[in-house]
Every structure is written in C-alpha cells, then in structure tokens.
Write an enzyme that holds these catalytic residues in place. Structure first.
Site, PDB file in Angstrom:
ATOM      1  CE1 TYR A  99      -6.694  -3.429   6.346  1.00 14.75           C
ATOM      2  CE2 TYR A  99      -5.235  -4.894   5.131  1.00 14.75           C
ATOM      3  CZ  TYR A  99      -5.448  -3.726   5.848  1.00 14.75           C
ATOM      4  OH  TYR A  99      -4.401  -2.850   6.059  1.00 14.75           O
ATOM      5  CB  CYS A 109      -0.915   0.007   1.220  1.00 16.57           C
ATOM      6  SG  CYS A 109      -2.249  -1.207   1.149  1.00 16.57           S
ATOM      7  CG  LEU A 126      11.518  -9.407   9.145  1.00 16.78           C
ATOM      8  CD1 LEU A 126      11.626  -9.684  10.632  1.00 16.78           C
ATOM      9  CD2 LEU A 126      12.542  -8.351   8.734  1.00 16.78           C
TER      10      LEU A 126
END
Length: 376
Positions: free
Chosen positions: A182, A25, A301
């Site tokens: 979400y 985003c 990561l």
C-alpha cells in the site's frame, strides 16, 4: 508460566497477554461506514480472550480505499458508524481496541477479493489513484499519478484527522500501515518508487514520506495511546525491500516514539515468490527485534498454541498477531490457554464452557491436530 499468556506494556498500554487479533479487511463497509457485519465480526473477536483487537485497515481518505467496501475514517458518518461498534466491543468484550490507518495508493480502486480482486473496470465506478511513481501494480491495472507535494500534504493531513477521530473513539492503539504494497510501502520499495526528488533513490529518501506520516500520527495522538507500524521484512523480489532495510526503518520509527512494529512481508508485486510455511515471517520479526531494539509482533501462518508459545518464549517476537487462525477458530485463545495451562478472561455468559465447568473442553483439546501433522 506460559510466556504467551504473560502481560506486556506497549508505552502506557498494558496488555494481559501476547495475543493480538490482526487487522483483517472485511470489504463490508458502505461508503466507508461500518455495518452490522462489523458489529458481529469485531464484537465476537473482542470477547475471544486475545488482549488486543485491531480494527481492519481503515482508509484515511476516500481515494485511499482498496475497494468500495473498505472501512473509512474520513467523514463524520464514518466516525459515527464506528462509534457504535467500539461501544459494543467495550461493553461485552475484554480486549483492548486498536485501529490500523491506511492508504492504498496504487492498489486502490480494485474489486473486492470474491469478485476477482483486479482493478475496477470502467463500469465498476473506479477512481483516480496516486503512488510514489506512475507505475501500475500489475499488467492491466490503472496507472497511478505520481504524488505531488500537494498530494503528500493532503495525505499527511488525512492521517492526522483520522488519528484525531481514533482518539475521539477512545481507541487504545493506532497502527500506521506501511506494508502489503500500500501507499507508504510504495514509497519504501524501490520496486514501486522511482522518484528522483527527495522522496526517492536512497533508503533515507524512500523512508522520508512514511516517517513524515508516522510523525504526524504520533503528534496527533496523546501519550496514553500506543502508536506502532506494520512494516515489511521483505518484498520477496530481487531489488526490493530487504530485512536490512526493515531494521533501518524500524530503528527510525523507534527514534520517533514508535511503541512496536508488526513485521510482515510481500504485497508489492504479483511477481514476488513467497516461500510459504508455518511461521514463514517469524525470521524477519526476529531479526528486526534483535537489531532495532523495539518490541515486535510476528504474523503469518501461526496456527497452534505450541507454535505461538515457542515464538514468544524464544524471544523471536514479543507478541503474535493472528488473522485467519481466528477466523477459523474465534475462541483460539481459550483453547490455547487450556493447552498451555493458563487462564483467560471469558464473557460470563460463556463461563460454563470453561474447562473447570465442562468436561467436553478436555476432549476437544485431546482431539486437536498439531500443525503439519495429518490426522490419524
């Protein structure tokens, strides 16, 4: 031969290597429209050497945006703005292109991260939100409405329409976002779903609406377009989604024509205690891959070429999806290819920076610092 740089197929989509640039985003759209920021951001990553670039979480309806700056695909203007970006990436980049379709649910109507990331106040032009249940994401957050049948029908139709727009854009892949707290994740997690109807309670019921959305997207996309899903491997909180439920959800998705799942974790509650570390989500991906028999991406990561190579070569994931790693180094795949003795496509304008043309490339690789080791 490097496994990270070996080809793979997702349905009918052929990919030159196992490196995905994950949807990130940018909170830089205007009324859902992509801007020049997206042209530069996505344009540069399309020529990064990764085989696949996935456009950021893109709202399927206006109220499904996380923030005012979210990318959208719910109007003709949204589609036209994104058409320009896709055309540029196709012309100058080598990556295949995908998009992540999403609905923020109760995490909608919030500030962009650099303004605090909290729920919008009354003077921030907030909007009504919906979720599985009328439970706020956190203290001082707005209380969403529990989605009615009409809401669910509208949202399914919005995913269908956004899929049709994605197909018109000529995208190669569509990812259904069912993670990160979400809307679809809100139905999946007992933390956010306390419904007593056919969409709540048992795992079968909690999966019902996310699977309905996936079926609608899969049906609206031609066979030539790969369709996958981002799912959660753990809520990192007692009583939340577990890896066993992730395996069950992935299995149901596979039975409905899902080509892959991207296994992430967290996001359902600020109370989650996430155990961060290099490749901290890889075990979830490995378990889903082993038990659900579906191609899996791992994310989180993953930083060094050796780490990414080991994840793929060991069979813990089929692909690695990189986000902040490529924000830090947009040419990460070029460097990884050099480290692992592979070749990767570069734009002709940048060809003279390849190792065979520029001795400095070798100095750069020798100077790099492996993950977790202090520079000497």
């Amino acid at each position: 031969m490097s496994q990270l740089f070996s080809p793979i197929w997702l349905g009918e989509l052929d990919l030159a290597n196992r490196i995905v640039i994950s949807p990130m985003c940018q909170y830089s759209a205007i009324h859902g429209d992509a801007t020049d920021w997206h042209l530069v951001h996505l344009g540069s990553l399309a020529m990064s050497g990764a085989s696949l670039l996935v456009i950021e979480a893109t709202a399927v309806e206006e109220m499904g945006r996380i923030t005012h700056g979210d990318l959208g695909l719910y109007t003709e203007e949204n589609e036209a703005a994104l058409t320009r970006i896709v055309a540029f990436c196709r012309k100058h980049g080598s990556a295949k292109l995908g998009i992540q379709l999403a609905h923020a649910g109760r995490k909608a109507s919030s500030q962009v991260p650099w303004q605090g990331g909290r729920a919008l106040s009354a003077d921030g032009d907030p909007w009504k939100t919906v979720s599985a249940s009328a439970l706020p994401f956190a203290d001082d957050w707005h209380v969403p409405e529990a989605a009615s049948e009409d809401d669910l029908d509208r949202i399914v139709a919005a995913f269908e329409t956004a899929t049709a727009r994605s197909v018109r854009l000529g995208l190669d892949l569509i990812e259904v976002h069912a993670a990160h707290g979400y809307l679809l994740h809100q139905f999946l997690s007992p933390i956010s779903n306390q419904r007593t109807d056919a969409y709540g309670g048992s795992l079968e019921n909690r999966m019902r609406f996310p699977l309905r959305v996936f079926e609608a997207v899969r049906a609206a996309a031609p066979a030539s377009v790969a369709v996958g899903a981002r799912i959660t491997g753990s809520d990192w909180i007692e009583g939340g989604v577990t890896v066993e439920e992730a395996v069950a959800f992935a299995s149901e998705l596979r039975a409905r024509g899902c080509h892959y799942v991207d296994v992430t974790s967290g996001g359902i509650s600020l109370g989650a205690k996430i155990e961060l570390g290099p490749g901290y989500q890889v075990p979830f991906a490995a378990e889903v891959r082993r038990r659900a028999d579906i191609p899996v991406w791992s994310v989180g990561l993953i930083v060094t070429p050796e780490q990414a190579e080991d994840i793929v070569a060991s069979g813990r994931a089929d692909m690695v999806a990189l986000a902040r790693t490529v924000m830090d180094d947009p040419h990460w795949a070029w460097n990884a290819a050099q480290v692992l003795g592979a070749e990767v496509e570069r734009p002709p304008q940048y060809a003279r920076a390849a190792p065979k043309h520029w001795p400095g490339a070798g100095y750069k690789v020798e100077a790099r610092t492996p993950l977790g080791r202090a520079a000497e």
